[in-house]
Motif scaffolding. Structure first.
Motif, PDB file in Angstrom:
ATOM      1  N   ALA A   1     -18.039 -21.051 -14.853  1.00  0.00           N
ATOM      2  CA  ALA A   1     -19.117 -21.886 -15.361  1.00  0.00           C
ATOM      3  C   ALA A   1     -18.605 -22.707 -16.532  1.00  0.00           C
ATOM      4  N   PHE A   2     -19.043 -23.973 -16.620  1.00  0.00           N
ATOM      5  CA  PHE A   2     -18.699 -24.817 -17.757  1.00  0.00           C
ATOM      6  C   PHE A   2     -19.828 -24.712 -18.778  1.00  0.00           C
ATOM      7  N   ILE A   3     -19.452 -24.361 -20.011  1.00  0.00           N
ATOM      8  CA  ILE A   3     -20.419 -24.097 -21.073  1.00  0.00           C
ATOM      9  C   ILE A   3     -20.296 -25.178 -22.142  1.00  0.00           C
ATOM     10  N   ASP A   4     -21.436 -25.731 -22.550  1.00  0.00           N
ATOM     11  CA  ASP A   4     -21.449 -26.715 -23.634  1.00  0.00           C
ATOM     12  C   ASP A   4     -21.655 -25.976 -24.948  1.00  0.00           C
ATOM     13  N   ILE A   5     -20.668 -26.132 -25.862  1.00  0.00           N
ATOM     14  CA  ILE A   5     -20.802 -25.500 -27.189  1.00  0.00           C
ATOM     15  C   ILE A   5     -20.791 -26.610 -28.237  1.00  0.00           C
ATOM     16  N   GLY A   6     -21.961 -27.187 -28.436  1.00  0.00           N
ATOM     17  CA  GLY A   6     -22.094 -28.226 -29.458  1.00  0.00           C
ATOM     18  C   GLY A   6     -21.320 -29.472 -29.168  1.00  0.00           C
ATOM     19  N   GLY A   7     -21.354 -29.950 -27.918  1.00  0.00           N
ATOM     20  CA  GLY A   7     -20.660 -31.190 -27.562  1.00  0.00           C
ATOM     21  C   GLY A   7     -19.302 -30.968 -26.949  1.00  0.00           C
ATOM     22  N   MET A   8     -18.727 -29.787 -27.049  1.00  0.00           N
ATOM     23  CA  MET A   8     -17.436 -29.490 -26.444  1.00  0.00           C
ATOM     24  C   MET A   8     -17.655 -28.582 -25.243  1.00  0.00           C
ATOM     25  N   SER A   9     -16.893 -28.839 -24.181  1.00  0.00           N
ATOM     26  CA  SER A   9     -17.065 -28.078 -22.958  1.00  0.00           C
ATOM     27  C   SER A   9     -15.993 -27.010 -22.840  1.00  0.00           C
ATOM     28  N   GLY A  10     -16.395 -25.789 -22.491  1.00  0.00           N
ATOM     29  CA  GLY A  10     -15.452 -24.692 -22.312  1.00  0.00           C
ATOM     30  C   GLY A  10     -15.657 -24.026 -20.963  1.00  0.00           C
ATOM     31  N   LEU A  11     -14.603 -23.409 -20.438  1.00  0.00           N
ATOM     32  CA  LEU A  11     -14.674 -22.758 -19.141  1.00  0.00           C
ATOM     33  C   LEU A  11     -14.874 -21.260 -19.322  1.00  0.00           C
ATOM     34  N   LEU A  12     -15.951 -20.743 -18.769  1.00  0.00           N
ATOM     35  CA  LEU A  12     -16.189 -19.295 -18.690  1.00  0.00           C
ATOM     36  C   LEU A  12     -15.809 -18.884 -17.267  1.00  0.00           C
ATOM     37  N   HIS A  13     -14.585 -18.391 -17.119  1.00  0.00           N
ATOM     38  CA  HIS A  13     -14.088 -18.049 -15.785  1.00  0.00           C
ATOM     39  C   HIS A  13     -14.895 -16.894 -15.215  1.00  0.00           C
ATOM     40  N   ILE A  14     -15.012 -16.865 -13.875  1.00  0.00           N
ATOM     41  CA  ILE A  14     -15.814 -15.830 -13.213  1.00  0.00           C
ATOM     42  C   ILE A  14     -15.280 -14.428 -13.528  1.00  0.00           C
ATOM     43  N   SER A  15     -13.967 -14.342 -13.780  1.00  0.00           N
ATOM     44  CA  SER A  15     -13.371 -13.033 -14.098  1.00  0.00           C
ATOM     45  C   SER A  15     -13.671 -12.609 -15.524  1.00  0.00           C
ATOM     46  N   GLN A  16     -14.173 -13.538 -16.364  1.00  0.00           N
ATOM     47  CA  GLN A  16     -14.451 -13.239 -17.762  1.00  0.00           C
ATOM     48  C   GLN A  16     -15.935 -13.030 -18.036  1.00  0.00           C
ATOM     49  N   ILE A  17     -16.756 -13.048 -16.983  1.00  0.00           N
ATOM     50  CA  ILE A  17     -18.193 -12.843 -17.186  1.00  0.00           C
ATOM     51  C   ILE A  17     -18.494 -11.369 -17.401  1.00  0.00           C
ATOM     52  N   SER A  18     -17.900 -10.530 -16.569  1.00  0.00           N
ATOM     53  CA  SER A  18     -18.166  -9.086 -16.664  1.00  0.00           C
ATOM     54  C   SER A  18     -16.968  -8.315 -16.137  1.00  0.00           C
ATOM     55  N   HIS A  19     -16.857  -7.030 -16.561  1.00  0.00           N
ATOM     56  CA  HIS A  19     -15.811  -6.182 -16.005  1.00  0.00           C
ATOM     57  C   HIS A  19     -16.099  -5.849 -14.552  1.00  0.00           C
ATOM     58  N   ASP A  20     -17.374  -5.845 -14.186  1.00  0.00           N
ATOM     59  CA  ASP A  20     -17.727  -5.631 -12.782  1.00  0.00           C
ATOM     60  C   ASP A  20     -17.440  -6.902 -11.992  1.00  0.00           C
ATOM     61  N   ARG A  21     -17.020  -6.720 -10.759  1.00  0.00           N
ATOM     62  CA  ARG A  21     -16.651  -7.851  -9.910  1.00  0.00           C
ATOM     63  C   ARG A  21     -17.892  -8.659  -9.523  1.00  0.00           C
ATOM     64  N   ILE A  22     -17.802  -9.987  -9.674  1.00  0.00           N
ATOM     65  CA  ILE A  22     -18.889 -10.902  -9.297  1.00  0.00           C
ATOM     66  C   ILE A  22     -18.379 -11.784  -8.165  1.00  0.00           C
ATOM     67  N   THR A  23     -19.059 -11.729  -7.042  1.00  0.00           N
ATOM     68  CA  THR A  23     -18.637 -12.551  -5.903  1.00  0.00           C
ATOM     69  C   THR A  23     -19.350 -13.905  -5.894  1.00  0.00           C
ATOM     70  N   ASP A  24     -20.588 -13.934  -6.347  1.00  0.00           N
ATOM     71  CA  ASP A  24     -21.354 -15.183  -6.394  1.00  0.00           C
ATOM     72  C   ASP A  24     -21.819 -15.402  -7.823  1.00  0.00           C
ATOM     73  N   ILE A  25     -21.269 -16.432  -8.478  1.00  0.00           N
ATOM     74  CA  ILE A  25     -21.566 -16.659  -9.896  1.00  0.00           C
ATOM     75  C   ILE A  25     -23.041 -16.973 -10.133  1.00  0.00           C
ATOM     76  N   ALA A  26     -23.722 -17.492  -9.106  1.00  0.00           N
ATOM     77  CA  ALA A  26     -25.133 -17.854  -9.253  1.00  0.00           C
ATOM     78  C   ALA A  26     -26.020 -16.629  -9.450  1.00  0.00           C
TER      79      ALA A  26
END
Length: 714
Positions: A271-296
């Motif tokens: 997911a691309f995250i807006d942090i005050g005008g700057m865009s950062g990437l929150l990779h699917i592997s960095q969301i949780s220690h549990d495996r996520i197959t569908d980011i939605a």
């Protein structure tokens, strides 16, 4: 005169007379006498008479001998002009003083032989209606540069704008060297990015260098913080970056810093995250220690969440499940409608707990070793890593072809992994030879592997700019060369027109169809957006020259027409020498001498545009796309085409058959003559007049050519 009152009459004293002067007022109500004294002494009168004589004497000398007793001659004046004159070449800088203005500019005194003029458009780098808006008024002294000369009066044309431009470029160079953040006003946009006005100059902000989540329309006329990426005066190239300026404002963020952000968009890989005008990437592997197959299932665009900085490359890590804790992870949304729990199980068994404690100990041991002896026991050293980079690196010169894999896209293009030290970027306008709004329209999506060509480099981060369009163009030209060699008829869409012909799109390229190579009787407007059969006349890659012919393609479709064939056509136009006939999309010439056996002096007496008639093919030049026609050969009796054209058309097939028989007889006679004069050729003549090799059943005494019948007129 001691005073002057408005609307009054005064008696004033004349310098050469002792009589008072009466000045009458138009208002007759009163008369005021304003003077210091009316009586003039005799001494004053004598002084005035003496001055009068001196004046008359000086006037007479100026009239008869103006240069008598004058040491400064005309030659001295010319020498002084030459001495104080200067080089008036274009590009010379001069100082001057404004002494007058008009609607078109200002007049400048530069102490030269002739005056100089500052046009309105050269008075300021900004658009102005009048020179005074730029502070150009009489008395102002400035430095100008000479940009031309008016030959009529040798006056010079000056520019203040050029001086200002030089100062602006110098200012931009200085700001770039100081790595300063500046404010830039967005004044335009194109497919590659935004146009911003900074320090009086217009610069380009590529979409890849924009961090704001707003659309182009929302950013227009707005101020953005920007940094200079490239300042090239020679190429008039000014590249700016909003991303760098935004990064400066977030410079205080270090690894582990916690910030609040909003989900901009979701991708399969994160997911691309807006942090005050700057865009950062929150990779699917960095969301949780549990495996996520569908980011939605975990995030949705618009969600607000707290995140931790994971690297200086602006990748983000959600505050989520800790590897050393048995508590489940909650990713909290500020939208209170839902709270997603991302974990595999809440209950943790004793065996699992022991496993986690063991992992914790391993982690702490590894952390300590990395802190105190990071390279201990590692066979792959930093030198090995450098050598590997050099081994697998490649020549990154402009024009080099490389293969790469798409790993991300945005509104401005796509990111490409080319296994080099740095990443590469494919701009939208270089993704396809056709106009597209988004790269996915050209099949550019994550995971696609293609061959690209390097067309440039972004010096700020050494990343490369790639093009797929250049590769596609080369393939299109190669395809056109192949089709020309095969003499193939292709379909071309008419997309434009000019004075010389039509513009057609063929095999992804735009080619030119001259009017002389168009057989269709339709107008330009009728042919626009239509498909036409075309053939290649010239394919020149070096000159980017693609010439096409509709006439040749039409001639191919009429290839079955032979000499003596009868076709129906329509008169297109009349000329003094004949009529042009449309025969199914192809144009043929019916010469005035081929209309009838009787002499025709005015073709309009026999034919009119729009007439439908039957004509016979006399000749067909396929190479040049020309067809010669005749109605004269179809006349049962000479002159029928003028007296009774209906009879000519009724008997057309019959007369054409007779004509073809005569042609066949003439050919047979020609073959017989060839055999008569060349018996050693080893050929024989069949009963149908066809030449062939000698056969064993010929009589021993040979072929009696005297028995070949002569052609008879029917």
């Amino acid at each position: 005169m001691a005073s002057l009152a408005h609307n009054l009459s005064a008696i004033c004293y004349s310098p050469l007379s002792s009589r008072p002067t009466l000045i009458h007022s138009h208002k007759q109500r009163r008369t005021s006498i304003v003077c210091s004294s009316v009586a003039i002494s005799s001494a004053q009168n004598k002084e005035r008479i003496k001055l009068k004589e001196l004046f008359e004497d000086a006037y007479e000398r100026c009239r008869t001998a103006p240069m008598e007793g004058v040491s400064f001659t005309l030659e001295n004046f010319t020498d002084a002009l030459e001495k104080y004159d200067f080089d008036a070449e274009v590009g010379t800088k001069v100082k001057g003083t404004i002494f007058g203005t008009d609607a078109g500019g200002a007049y400048v005194d530069i102490t030269a032989k002739s005056t100089a003029y500052l046009p309105l458009q050269e008075a300021c780098i900004h658009r102005i209606k009048y020179v005074h808006e730029a502070g150009i008024v009489s008395g102002v002294r400035e430095e100008f540069v000479i940009i031309g000369e008016i030959e009529a009066d040798d006056s010079l044309i000056l520019s203040l704008k050029s001086i200002q431009y030089d100062l602006c470029w110098e200012r931009c160079r200085q700001l770039q060297a100081e790595d300063v953040v500046v404010k830039g006003k967005i004044v335009g946009a194109n497919k590659g990015g935004l146009v911003a006005e900074v320090e009086g100059l217009k610069g380009f902000v590529p979409f890849s260098q924009i961090s704001a989540k707003s659309t182009e329309e929302e950013l227009l006329e707005k101020d953005l913080p920007l940094k200079f990426v490239e300042v090239d005066v020679e190429q008039s190239r000014l590249i700016l970056s909003h991303r760098k300026a935004a990064a400066d404002s977030h410079g205080q963020l270090g690894i582990g810093s916690v910030v609040t952000g909003t989900v901009q968009s979701l991708k399969p890989y994160g997911a691309f995250i807006d942090i005050g005008g700057m865009s950062g990437l929150l990779h699917i592997s960095q969301i949780s220690h549990d495996r996520i197959t569908d980011i939605a299932t975990a995030l949705q665009p618009g969600d607000t969440l707290k995140i931790a900085m994971a690297s200086l490359a602006h990748n983000l890590s959600a505050i989520c499940y800790s590897p050393l804790s048995s508590r489940p992870t909650l990713i909290h949304s500020h939208k209170q409608r839902r709270t997603s729990i991302v974990c595999s199980s809440v209950a943790i068994s004793s065996a699992q707990n022991k496993e986690r404690i063991k992992l914790k100990e391993l982690f702490e041991d590894a952390y300590e070793r990395c802190r105190t002896a990071p390279m201990e026991g590692v066979s792959f050293t930093l030198e090995n890593f450098t050598d590997a980079l050099e081994k697998y690196d490649f020549d990154a010169e402009v024009g080099t072809k490389v293969k790469g894999t798409i790993f991300g896209t945005d509104a401005g293009g796509a990111y490409v992994d080319i296994t080099a030290k740095s990443t590469a970027y494919l701009p939208l306008q270089e993704a396809c030879i056709h106009r597209i709004k988004y790269v996915h329209e050209a099949g550019i999506v994550s995971g696609v592997r293609e061959e690209f060509v390097i067309i440039g480099e972004i010096e700020a981060d050494d990343s490369l700019i790639l093009s797929l369009k250049s590769i596609q163009y080369d393939l299109c030209w190669e395809r056109c060369r192949q089709l020309q060699a095969e003499d193939v008829v292709v379909k071309g869409k008419i997309v434009g027109a000019n004075k010389g012909g039509l513009v057609a799109e063929v095999e992804g390229l735009k080619g030119f169809v001259p009017f002389s190579q168009i057989s269709a009787k339709s107008t330009e407007e009728e042919l626009l957006e239509k498909d036409l059969p075309l053939k290649f006349v010239e394919v020149d890659v070096e000159q980017s020259r693609l010439i096409l012919s509709h006439r040749k393609a039409a001639a191919d479709s009429h290839g079955q027409l032979g000499i003596g064939s009868v076709v129906t056509g329509t008169v297109q136009s009349l000329k003094p020498y004949g009529a042009f006939i449309d025969i199914g999309g192809m144009s043929g010439l019916l010469h005035i001498s081929q209309i009838s056996h009787d002499r025709i002096t005015d073709i309009a007496t026999a034919l009119q545009p729009g007439d439908t008639l039957k004509v016979m093919i006399l000749s067909h030049d396929r190479e040049r796309g020309r067809v010669s026609l005749s109605t004269k050969k179809l006349e049962p009796t000479p002159g029928d085409m003028i007296r009774n054209p209906k009879l000519v058309f009724e008997k057309a097939e019959e007369m054409a058959q007779t004509f073809r028989q005569r042609i066949a007889q003439a050919e047979a006679m020609a073959r017989a003559d060839m055999l008569r004069f060349q018996p050693e050729s080893g050929l024989t003549l069949s009963g149908d007049g066809i030449l062939g090799p000698l056969t064993s059943d010929l009589p021993a005494e040979g072929l009696n050519l005297s028995e070949v019948p002569l052609a008879q007129d029917s």
